[in-house]
Design a protein around this motif. Structure first.
Motif, PDB file in Angstrom:
ATOM      1  N   LEU A 149       0.801  -1.203  -0.111  1.00 29.43           N
ATOM      2  CA  LEU A 149      -0.037  -0.044  -0.012  1.00 29.43           C
ATOM      3  C   LEU A 149       0.781   1.015   0.050  1.00 29.43           C
ATOM      4  CD1 LEU A 149      -2.922  -0.920   2.602  1.00 29.43           C
ATOM      5  CD2 LEU A 149      -3.214  -0.647   0.174  1.00 29.43           C
ATOM      6  N   ALA A 150       1.955   1.356   0.844  1.00 26.67           N
ATOM      7  CA  ALA A 150       2.573   2.468   1.179  1.00 26.67           C
ATOM      8  C   ALA A 150       3.516   2.445  -0.319  1.00 26.67           C
ATOM      9  CB  ALA A 150       3.926   2.051   1.992  1.00 26.67           C
ATOM     10  N   GLY A 151       4.133   1.524  -1.136  1.00 23.16           N
ATOM     11  CA  GLY A 151       4.728   1.570  -2.343  1.00 23.16           C
ATOM     12  C   GLY A 151       3.798   2.266  -3.497  1.00 23.16           C
ATOM     13  N   SER A 152       2.326   1.811  -3.401  1.00 26.83           N
ATOM     14  CA  SER A 152       1.660   2.030  -4.421  1.00 26.83           C
ATOM     15  C   SER A 152       1.095   3.429  -4.365  1.00 26.83           C
ATOM     16  CB  SER A 152       0.437   1.336  -4.364  1.00 26.83           C
ATOM     17  OG  SER A 152      -0.410   1.243  -3.480  1.00 26.83           O
ATOM     18  N   SER A 153       1.292   4.056  -3.106  1.00 28.04           N
ATOM     19  CA  SER A 153       0.951   5.462  -3.006  1.00 28.04           C
ATOM     20  C   SER A 153       1.958   6.741  -3.537  1.00 28.04           C
ATOM     21  CB  SER A 153       0.608   5.846  -1.376  1.00 28.04           C
ATOM     22  OG  SER A 153      -0.367   4.967  -1.216  1.00 28.04           O
ATOM     23  N   VAL A 154       3.301   6.239  -3.594  1.00 28.12           N
ATOM     24  CA  VAL A 154       4.385   6.990  -4.180  1.00 28.12           C
ATOM     25  C   VAL A 154       4.300   7.673  -5.207  1.00 28.12           C
ATOM     26  CG1 VAL A 154       6.863   6.965  -4.417  1.00 28.12           C
ATOM     27  CG2 VAL A 154       5.908   5.694  -2.752  1.00 28.12           C
ATOM     28  N   VAL A 155       3.528   6.979  -6.248  1.00 27.57           N
ATOM     29  CA  VAL A 155       3.794   7.336  -7.616  1.00 27.57           C
ATOM     30  C   VAL A 155       2.626   8.719  -7.779  1.00 27.57           C
ATOM     31  CG1 VAL A 155       2.971   7.224  -9.983  1.00 27.57           C
ATOM     32  CG2 VAL A 155       4.561   5.337  -8.886  1.00 27.57           C
ATOM     33  N   PRO A 156       1.286   8.516  -7.295  1.00 26.51           N
ATOM     34  CA  PRO A 156       0.457   9.550  -7.440  1.00 26.51           C
ATOM     35  C   PRO A 156       0.918  10.623  -6.387  1.00 26.51           C
ATOM     36  CG  PRO A 156      -0.564   7.865  -6.129  1.00 26.51           C
ATOM     37  CD  PRO A 156       0.869   7.353  -6.732  1.00 26.51           C
ATOM     38  N   ALA A 157       1.462  10.469  -5.392  1.00 30.05           N
ATOM     39  CA  ALA A 157       1.996  11.543  -4.504  1.00 30.05           C
ATOM     40  C   ALA A 157       3.088  12.268  -5.142  1.00 30.05           C
ATOM     41  CB  ALA A 157       2.665  11.102  -3.293  1.00 30.05           C
ATOM     42  N   LEU A 158       4.043  11.675  -5.833  1.00 31.39           N
ATOM     43  CA  LEU A 158       4.955  12.297  -6.685  1.00 31.39           C
ATOM     44  C   LEU A 158       4.546  13.178  -7.874  1.00 31.39           C
ATOM     45  CD1 LEU A 158       8.066   9.733  -6.574  1.00 31.39           C
ATOM     46  CD2 LEU A 158       7.949  11.916  -5.351  1.00 31.39           C
ATOM     47  N   ARG A 159       3.397  12.680  -8.402  1.00 33.87           N
ATOM     48  CA  ARG A 159       3.048  13.435  -9.683  1.00 33.87           C
ATOM     49  C   ARG A 159       2.188  14.543  -9.263  1.00 33.87           C
ATOM     50  NH1 ARG A 159      -1.474  14.309 -12.403  1.00 33.87           N
ATOM     51  NH2 ARG A 159      -3.023  13.816 -10.573  1.00 33.87           N
ATOM     52  N   THR A 160       1.621  14.419  -8.219  1.00 34.59           N
ATOM     53  CA  THR A 160       0.828  15.701  -7.509  1.00 34.59           C
ATOM     54  C   THR A 160       1.628  16.484  -6.880  1.00 34.59           C
ATOM     55  OG1 THR A 160      -1.063  14.298  -6.688  1.00 34.59           O
ATOM     56  CG2 THR A 160      -0.913  16.372  -5.669  1.00 34.59           C
ATOM     57  N   ALA A 161       3.016  16.293  -6.390  1.00 32.21           N
ATOM     58  CA  ALA A 161       3.695  17.213  -5.817  1.00 32.21           C
ATOM     59  C   ALA A 161       4.560  17.926  -7.121  1.00 32.21           C
ATOM     60  CB  ALA A 161       4.975  16.533  -4.952  1.00 32.21           C
ATOM     61  N   TRP A 162       4.699  17.221  -8.248  1.00 34.67           N
ATOM     62  CA  TRP A 162       5.281  17.726  -9.549  1.00 34.67           C
ATOM     63  C   TRP A 162       4.374  18.759 -10.135  1.00 34.67           C
ATOM     64  CZ3 TRP A 162       9.284  19.333 -11.572  1.00 34.67           C
ATOM     65  CH2 TRP A 162       9.317  19.412 -13.233  1.00 34.67           C
ATOM     66  N   GLY A 163       3.033  18.611  -9.916  1.00 34.48           N
ATOM     67  CA  GLY A 163       2.187  19.583 -10.600  1.00 34.48           C
ATOM     68  C   GLY A 163       2.246  20.676  -9.884  1.00 34.48           C
ATOM     69  N   VAL A 164       2.222  20.632  -8.608  1.00 27.96           N
ATOM     70  CA  VAL A 164       2.400  21.958  -7.756  1.00 27.96           C
ATOM     71  C   VAL A 164       3.324  22.747  -8.009  1.00 27.96           C
ATOM     72  CG1 VAL A 164       2.211  22.745  -5.366  1.00 27.96           C
ATOM     73  CG2 VAL A 164       0.849  20.862  -5.992  1.00 27.96           C
ATOM     74  N   VAL A 165       4.712  21.823  -8.204  1.00 24.14           N
ATOM     75  CA  VAL A 165       6.111  22.752  -8.613  1.00 24.14           C
ATOM     76  C   VAL A 165       6.069  23.364 -10.111  1.00 24.14           C
ATOM     77  CG1 VAL A 165       8.251  22.457  -8.597  1.00 24.14           C
ATOM     78  CG2 VAL A 165       7.169  21.541  -6.615  1.00 24.14           C
ATOM     79  N   ARG A 166       5.485  22.475 -10.916  1.00 26.32           N
ATOM     80  CA  ARG A 166       5.471  22.990 -12.066  1.00 26.32           C
ATOM     81  C   ARG A 166       4.566  24.150 -12.222  1.00 26.32           C
ATOM     82  NH1 ARG A 166       3.336  18.522 -16.251  1.00 26.32           N
ATOM     83  NH2 ARG A 166       1.395  19.186 -14.957  1.00 26.32           N
ATOM     84  N   GLU A 167       3.676  24.154 -11.706  1.00 25.96           N
ATOM     85  CA  GLU A 167       2.606  25.288 -11.936  1.00 25.96           C
ATOM     86  C   GLU A 167       2.745  26.447 -11.253  1.00 25.96           C
ATOM     87  OE1 GLU A 167      -1.237  23.556 -11.040  1.00 25.96           O
ATOM     88  OE2 GLU A 167      -0.947  22.174 -12.643  1.00 25.96           O
ATOM     89  N   ARG A 168       3.674  26.338 -10.199  1.00 29.08           N
ATOM     90  CA  ARG A 168       4.254  27.511  -9.364  1.00 29.08           C
ATOM     91  C   ARG A 168       3.118  28.170  -8.775  1.00 29.08           C
ATOM     92  NH1 ARG A 168       9.511  28.650 -10.163  1.00 29.08           N
ATOM     93  NH2 ARG A 168      10.507  27.867 -11.928  1.00 29.08           N
ATOM     94  N   ALA A 169       1.958  27.391  -8.294  1.00 29.45           N
ATOM     95  CA  ALA A 169       0.810  27.891  -7.731  1.00 29.45           C
ATOM     96  C   ALA A 169       0.152  26.829  -6.885  1.00 29.45           C
ATOM     97  CB  ALA A 169      -0.480  28.494  -8.848  1.00 29.45           C
ATOM     98  N   VAL A 170      -0.689  27.301  -5.790  1.00 30.80           N
ATOM     99  CA  VAL A 170      -1.411  26.243  -5.113  1.00 30.80           C
ATOM    100  C   VAL A 170      -2.492  26.013  -5.480  1.00 30.80           C
ATOM    101  CG1 VAL A 170      -2.055  25.663  -2.665  1.00 30.80           C
ATOM    102  CG2 VAL A 170       0.116  26.942  -2.892  1.00 30.80           C
ATOM    103  N   ASN A 171      -2.707  24.502  -6.160  1.00 27.06           N
ATOM    104  CA  ASN A 171      -3.744  24.200  -6.470  1.00 27.06           C
ATOM    105  C   ASN A 171      -4.737  23.363  -5.345  1.00 27.06           C
ATOM    106  OD1 ASN A 171      -5.460  21.861  -7.775  1.00 27.06           O
ATOM    107  ND2 ASN A 171      -5.342  23.021  -9.384  1.00 27.06           N
ATOM    108  N   GLY A 172      -5.707  23.798  -4.989  1.00 22.88           N
ATOM    109  CA  GLY A 172      -6.659  23.050  -3.942  1.00 22.88           C
ATOM    110  C   GLY A 172      -6.916  21.949  -3.916  1.00 22.88           C
ATOM    111  N   LEU A 173      -7.137  21.341  -5.359  1.00 25.40           N
ATOM    112  CA  LEU A 173      -7.085  19.728  -5.332  1.00 25.40           C
ATOM    113  C   LEU A 173      -5.927  19.107  -5.326  1.00 25.40           C
ATOM    114  CD1 LEU A 173      -9.284  17.473  -5.857  1.00 25.40           C
ATOM    115  CD2 LEU A 173      -9.123  17.803  -8.386  1.00 25.40           C
ATOM    116  N   ALA A 174      -5.023  19.753  -5.899  1.00 21.30           N
ATOM    117  CA  ALA A 174      -3.750  18.864  -5.804  1.00 21.30           C
ATOM    118  C   ALA A 174      -3.105  18.816  -4.656  1.00 21.30           C
ATOM    119  CB  ALA A 174      -2.932  19.561  -7.000  1.00 21.30           C
ATOM    120  N   ALA A 175      -3.097  20.086  -3.717  1.00 20.22           N
ATOM    121  CA  ALA A 175      -2.611  20.088  -2.587  1.00 20.22           C
ATOM    122  C   ALA A 175      -3.463  19.166  -1.408  1.00 20.22           C
ATOM    123  CB  ALA A 175      -2.694  21.481  -1.951  1.00 20.22           C
ATOM    124  N   LEU A 176      -4.777  19.069  -1.823  1.00 18.14           N
ATOM    125  CA  LEU A 176      -5.747  17.836  -0.945  1.00 18.14           C
ATOM    126  C   LEU A 176      -4.802  16.515  -1.336  1.00 18.14           C
ATOM    127  CD1 LEU A 176      -7.921  17.375   0.873  1.00 18.14           C
ATOM    128  CD2 LEU A 176      -9.427  17.539  -0.932  1.00 18.14           C
TER     129      LEU A 176
END
Length: 244
Positions: free
Chosen positions: A41-68
């Motif tokens: 379960l922990a390993g399968s959560s890593v990819v979506p977590a990294l994708r979400t974090a990368w989206g926040v960094v790339r857009e240079r803005a806090v997206n409410g849904l992505a942050a959630l």
């Protein structure tokens, strides 16, 4: 055909990363590599977590849904490390989802529906005349405001119901079953909320919005015609006087 296929790929990418990868990763780690349920379960959560974090960094803005989503994954991993309970890992989305659902319902009670921010762009479509019509309806139409509250109320209710069903399933069904069934519950919940809120609120609001835009256009046309007629009559007066 090729154009349609390419157009669908970007839309399907988030669904594949957020749903297919975690579920597939879980079974690959657990059944393919023989890891524990918690580790899978922990390993399968890593990819979506990294994708979400990368989206926040790339857009240079806090997206409410992505942050959630990022917060859900991080908190779930931390709770899982502390407790070592795989069922808690599966129930983490329910805890956060219930808070979101309650927040939406509270916003309805306060007269500031939270889901309006997500719905409005779909109805206004960036057009100035629709934006102006929206503002007029918000201040002058009780039916429009009621539909706005209903839209958020439906989403808040469905989110809470999804949380209850998921928690019951997590603690009554096998973990392996809930890994894939949890995703099915989410998809069914979102699809149902979309259809019901559209029928009860978004659809009627769209019709009221279009009717308001059309009425505004007709009023402008009438005003323009009236102004033209007055100008013509004013111009005719000197001509009649000269004829006399």
């Amino acid at each position: 055909m090729t154009t349609k296929t390419h157009a669908k790929r970007p839309a399907l990418a988030p669904l594949i990363v957020d749903v297919a990868v975690p579920v597939g990763g879980y079974y690959l780690l657990k059944d393919g590599f023989g890891t524990s349920t918690f580790a899978a379960l922990a390993g399968s959560s890593v990819v979506p977590a990294l994708r979400t974090a990368w989206g926040v960094v790339r857009e240079r803005a806090v997206n409410g849904l992505a942050a959630l989503i990022l917060a859900v994954n991080v908190v779930g991993l931390l709770l899982g490390l502390v407790s070592g309970d795989p069922r808690l890992m599966l129930a983490k989305e329910s805890a956060v989802g219930s808070v979101v659902g309650l927040g939406v319902l509270v916003s309805v009670a306060l007269g500031k529906p939270l889901m309006t921010a997500a719905m409005k762009p779909w109805l206004v479509k960036g057009r100035a005349e629709r934006e102006a019509a929206w503002e007029r309806l918000c201040t002058g139409s009780a039916d429009f405001r009621r539909a706005e509250r209903v839209f958020s109320g439906v989403w808040g209710g469905f989110l809470l119901a999804e949380c209850v069903v998921r928690v019951v399933g997590v603690y009554t069904l096998p973990v392996d079953t809930m890994v894939w069934l949890g995703s099915v519950i989410v998809v069914v919940t979102l699809g149902s909320a979309f259809l019901v809120s559209g029928a009860l609120a978004a659809g009627p609001m769209a019709r009221m919005l279009l009717a308001e835009v059309e009425a505004d256009r007709e009023a402008d046309a009438t005003t323009g015609a009236g102004t033209g007629a007055v100008s013509a009559r004013t111009t005719d007066v000197p001509e009649v006087a000269l004829a006399r």
